[in-house]
Design an enzyme around this catalytic site. Structure first.
Site, PDB file in Angstrom:
ATOM      1  N   GLY A   1      16.712 -93.702  24.912  1.00  0.00           N
ATOM      2  CA  GLY A   1      15.526 -92.999  25.421  1.00  0.00           C
ATOM      3  C   GLY A   1      15.815 -92.397  26.792  1.00  0.00           C
ATOM      4  O   GLY A   1      16.602 -92.941  27.557  1.00  0.00           O
TER       5      GLY A   1
ATOM      6  N   ARG B   1       8.677-102.530  26.631  1.00  0.00           N
ATOM      7  CA  ARG B   1       9.238-103.284  25.491  1.00  0.00           C
ATOM      8  C   ARG B   1       8.883-104.760  25.586  1.00  0.00           C
ATOM      9  O   ARG B   1       7.717-105.089  25.712  1.00  0.00           O
ATOM     10  CB  ARG B   1      10.754-103.068  25.400  1.00  0.00           C
ATOM     11  CG  ARG B   1      11.092-101.692  24.868  1.00  0.00           C
ATOM     12  CD  ARG B   1      12.466-101.653  24.330  1.00  0.00           C
ATOM     13  NE  ARG B   1      13.406-102.249  25.275  1.00  0.00           N
ATOM     14  CZ  ARG B   1      14.659-102.487  25.011  1.00  0.00           C
ATOM     15  NH1 ARG B   1      15.147-102.200  23.825  1.00  0.00           N
ATOM     16  NH2 ARG B   1      15.456-102.993  25.917  1.00  0.00           N
TER      17      ARG B   1
ATOM     18  N   THR C   1      16.806 -97.395  32.739  1.00  0.00           N
ATOM     19  CA  THR C   1      15.638 -97.713  31.916  1.00  0.00           C
ATOM     20  C   THR C   1      14.395 -97.795  32.784  1.00  0.00           C
ATOM     21  O   THR C   1      14.457 -98.274  33.915  1.00  0.00           O
ATOM     22  CB  THR C   1      15.781 -99.055  31.180  1.00  0.00           C
ATOM     23  OG1 THR C   1      14.540 -99.352  30.526  1.00  0.00           O
ATOM     24  CG2 THR C   1      16.097-100.224  32.094  1.00  0.00           C
TER      25      THR C   1
ATOM     26  N   ARG D   1      19.362 -91.484  19.565  1.00  0.00           N
ATOM     27  CA  ARG D   1      19.466 -92.927  19.328  1.00  0.00           C
ATOM     28  C   ARG D   1      20.531 -93.229  18.277  1.00  0.00           C
ATOM     29  O   ARG D   1      20.556 -94.298  17.693  1.00  0.00           O
ATOM     30  CB  ARG D   1      18.111 -93.474  18.913  1.00  0.00           C
ATOM     31  CG  ARG D   1      17.041 -93.360  20.007  1.00  0.00           C
ATOM     32  CD  ARG D   1      16.134 -94.563  19.975  1.00  0.00           C
ATOM     33  NE  ARG D   1      14.957 -94.404  20.806  1.00  0.00           N
ATOM     34  CZ  ARG D   1      14.813 -94.981  21.996  1.00  0.00           C
ATOM     35  NH1 ARG D   1      15.786 -95.703  22.504  1.00  0.00           N
ATOM     36  NH2 ARG D   1      13.695 -94.827  22.678  1.00  0.00           N
TER      37      ARG D   1
ATOM     38  N   ASP E   1      12.128 -99.728  31.774  1.00  0.00           N
ATOM     39  CA  ASP E   1      11.648-101.083  31.468  1.00  0.00           C
ATOM     40  C   ASP E   1      12.142-102.125  32.472  1.00  0.00           C
ATOM     41  O   ASP E   1      11.590-103.222  32.541  1.00  0.00           O
ATOM     42  CB  ASP E   1      12.118-101.504  30.067  1.00  0.00           C
ATOM     43  CG  ASP E   1      11.646-100.556  28.988  1.00  0.00           C
ATOM     44  OD1 ASP E   1      10.590 -99.926  29.180  1.00  0.00           O
ATOM     45  OD2 ASP E   1      12.338-100.443  27.957  1.00  0.00           O
TER      46      ASP E   1
ATOM     47  N   ASP F   1      14.819-103.909  32.339  1.00  0.00           N
ATOM     48  CA  ASP F   1      15.220-105.135  31.642  1.00  0.00           C
ATOM     49  C   ASP F   1      16.724-105.261  31.415  1.00  0.00           C
ATOM     50  O   ASP F   1      17.165-106.197  30.747  1.00  0.00           O
ATOM     51  CB  ASP F   1      14.482-105.232  30.291  1.00  0.00           C
ATOM     52  CG  ASP F   1      14.798-104.070  29.358  1.00  0.00           C
ATOM     53  OD1 ASP F   1      15.459-103.105  29.801  1.00  0.00           O
ATOM     54  OD2 ASP F   1      14.376-104.112  28.191  1.00  0.00           O
TER      55      ASP F   1
ATOM     56  N   ASP G   1      19.944-101.237  27.690  1.00  0.00           N
ATOM     57  CA  ASP G   1      20.745-102.386  27.265  1.00  0.00           C
ATOM     58  C   ASP G   1      21.371-102.186  25.888  1.00  0.00           C
ATOM     59  O   ASP G   1      22.517-102.574  25.667  1.00  0.00           O
ATOM     60  CB  ASP G   1      19.949-103.698  27.369  1.00  0.00           C
ATOM     61  CG  ASP G   1      18.722-103.717  26.494  1.00  0.00           C
ATOM     62  OD1 ASP G   1      18.242-102.634  26.106  1.00  0.00           O
ATOM     63  OD2 ASP G   1      18.237-104.822  26.189  1.00  0.00           O
TER      64      ASP G   1
HETATM   65  O1  F6P Z   1      12.996 -98.309  26.564  1.00  0.00           O
HETATM   66  C1  F6P Z   1      12.206 -97.310  27.112  1.00  0.00           C
HETATM   67  C2  F6P Z   1      10.969 -97.108  26.307  1.00  0.00           C
HETATM   68  O2  F6P Z   1      10.195 -96.087  26.940  1.00  0.00           O
HETATM   69  C3  F6P Z   1      10.131 -98.353  26.065  1.00  0.00           C
HETATM   70  O3  F6P Z   1       9.356 -98.712  27.172  1.00  0.00           O
HETATM   71  C4  F6P Z   1       9.325 -97.938  24.862  1.00  0.00           C
HETATM   72  O4  F6P Z   1       8.921 -99.052  24.092  1.00  0.00           O
HETATM   73  C5  F6P Z   1      10.297 -97.094  24.089  1.00  0.00           C
HETATM   74  O5  F6P Z   1      11.277 -96.638  25.002  1.00  0.00           O
HETATM   75  C6  F6P Z   1       9.662 -95.892  23.425  1.00  0.00           C
HETATM   76  O6  F6P Z   1      10.630 -95.242  22.691  1.00  0.00           O
HETATM   77  P1  F6P Z   1      10.426 -93.837  21.977  1.00  0.00           P
HETATM   78  O7  F6P Z   1      10.657 -92.769  22.995  1.00  0.00           O
HETATM   79  O8  F6P Z   1      11.461 -93.830  20.921  1.00  0.00           O
HETATM   80  O9  F6P Z   1       9.023 -93.792  21.463  1.00  0.00           O
END
Ligand code: F6P
Length: 338
Positions: free
Chosen positions: A11, A169, A123, A72, A125, A127, A101
């Site tokens: 992402g 997440r 990130t 991805r 997040d 994490d 990660d």
């Molecule tokens: O890991 C980053 C993040 O934005 C998370 O907080 C969220 O759950 C996920 O990616 C959303 O992913 P996508 O862009 O595939 O909807």
């Protein structure tokens, strides 16, 4: 001539372009040739590499997203590991992988097969294990804090409870930090079990004491009323896409409190747009160090913030569990609840 690649995976996150810029500026100053890999691992598999010069990265520091694109695609889930990335991977003396990660775990696995990688954690997040923080997090917290400020005035005008659902997440970093910064009345995070009746009681007490509006920040990874994660389908790798917990909790909270409850899901607003100054500087520090590690052949490493220093750590650190919100940080937030 040393050939260095740079790829952004997973992402997107504010600050990716600042890293690309830093890698290009630092590595080209040392006489290396830099290749931008387009669209994550998929671009390496397809040999989709573009030369990057200092001119190509001018003005990039404040731009969100990634000029290289991302995906991805995973070379192990969708291919046969390093073999899938040849022959393009073989052209590079080092590859700077900017990822969360998941992508960094893939990079660590590719490193054991012989790919010379340097990881840079990114990130919103917060994490990624092994680093005190990642760029992108500060920007996301700022976006949510601004949103809380705005939601507070409309909540106050209508005597409502606002449930603000944020990303993160399986962790509650964004929720806790924005809850502290925005002065939220409660914060629900995946690391700490919640009791909806207790939450309703504290909201009722607050409203009866003359402050008849509340902001409750809910991390997307908090389990729903049935104790299970609330998901909004699957991502392209078949992993659960989190989302919807605030909507799942709202009717019950309305019933328990007797007050009007509204939901605001901030979603990808938290990831888009310009990075904060803090994230620009952190991304630049990490990009410069990553370029130096690549130039020196110190691969199998990751850049990390430790205290106030950006240092190189062993990339294998990413095999550890995602870094959750420490209990002490949640306790800090909770002093200010309701
Ligand atoms: O890991 C980053 C993040 O934005 C998370 O907080 C969220 O759950 C996920 O990616 C959303 O992913 P996508 O862009 O595939 O909807």
């Amino acid at each position: 001539m040393t050939e260095i690649g740079v790829v952004t995976c997973g992402g997107d996150c504010p600050g990716l372009n600042a890293v690309i810029r830093a890698v290009v500026v630092r590595a080209s100053a040392a006489g290396a040739r830099i290749w931008g890999v387009r669209n994550g691992w998929r671009g390496l598999a397809e040999g989709d590499l573009v030369p990057l010069t200092r001119d190509d990265v001018r003005g990039l520091i404040g731009r969100g997203g990634t000029i290289l694109g991302t995906s991805r695609m995973d070379p192990y889930l969708h291919g046969s590991g390093l073999e899938t990335l040849r022959p393009a991977a073989d052209r590079l003396d080092a590859l700077v992988v900017v990822g969360g990660d998941g992508s960094l775990r893939t990079a660590a696995r590719l490193a054991t097969e012989g790919l010379p990688v340097v990881g840079v954690p990114k990130t919103i997040d917060n994490d990624v294990p092994g680093t005190d923080t990642s760029f992108g997090f500060d920007t996301a917290v700022q976006v949510v804090t601004d949103a809380i400020d705005r939601l507070t005035t409309t909540a106050e005008a209508h005597n409502r409870v606002m449930l603000v659902e944020v990303m993160g997440r399986t962790t509650g970093w964004i929720a806790a930090y924005s809850g502290i910064a925005g002065g939220a009345e409660a914060v629900l995070v995946p690391e700490v079990p919640y009791d909806l009746e207790e939450l309703a009681d504290s909201i009722r007490r607050r409203h009866r004491s003359g402050r008849p509006y509340s902001i409750v920040v809910v991390a997307e990874g908090v389990p729903g009323p049935d104790g299970r994660p609330v998901v909004a389908g699957e991502d392209s790798l078949g992993f659960a896409r989190l989302g919807g917990v605030a909507h799942a909790l709202a009717p019950r909270l309305e019933e328990l409190t007797g007050y009007e409850v509204r939901v605001s899901v901030l979603g990808h607003l938290q990831r888009g747009g310009s990075p904060t100054a803090y994230d620009r500087v952190l991304a630049t520090r990490m990009g410069v160090l990553a370029a130096e590690l690549a130039l020196e052949g110190r691969t199998g490493t990751m850049t990390a913030l430790r205290g106030d220093e950006v240092v190189a750590v062993d990339l294998d650190v990413v095999r550890e569990e995602p870094r959750g919100l420490p209990p002490s940080r949640y306790r800090l937030a909770s002093w200010f609840f309701a």
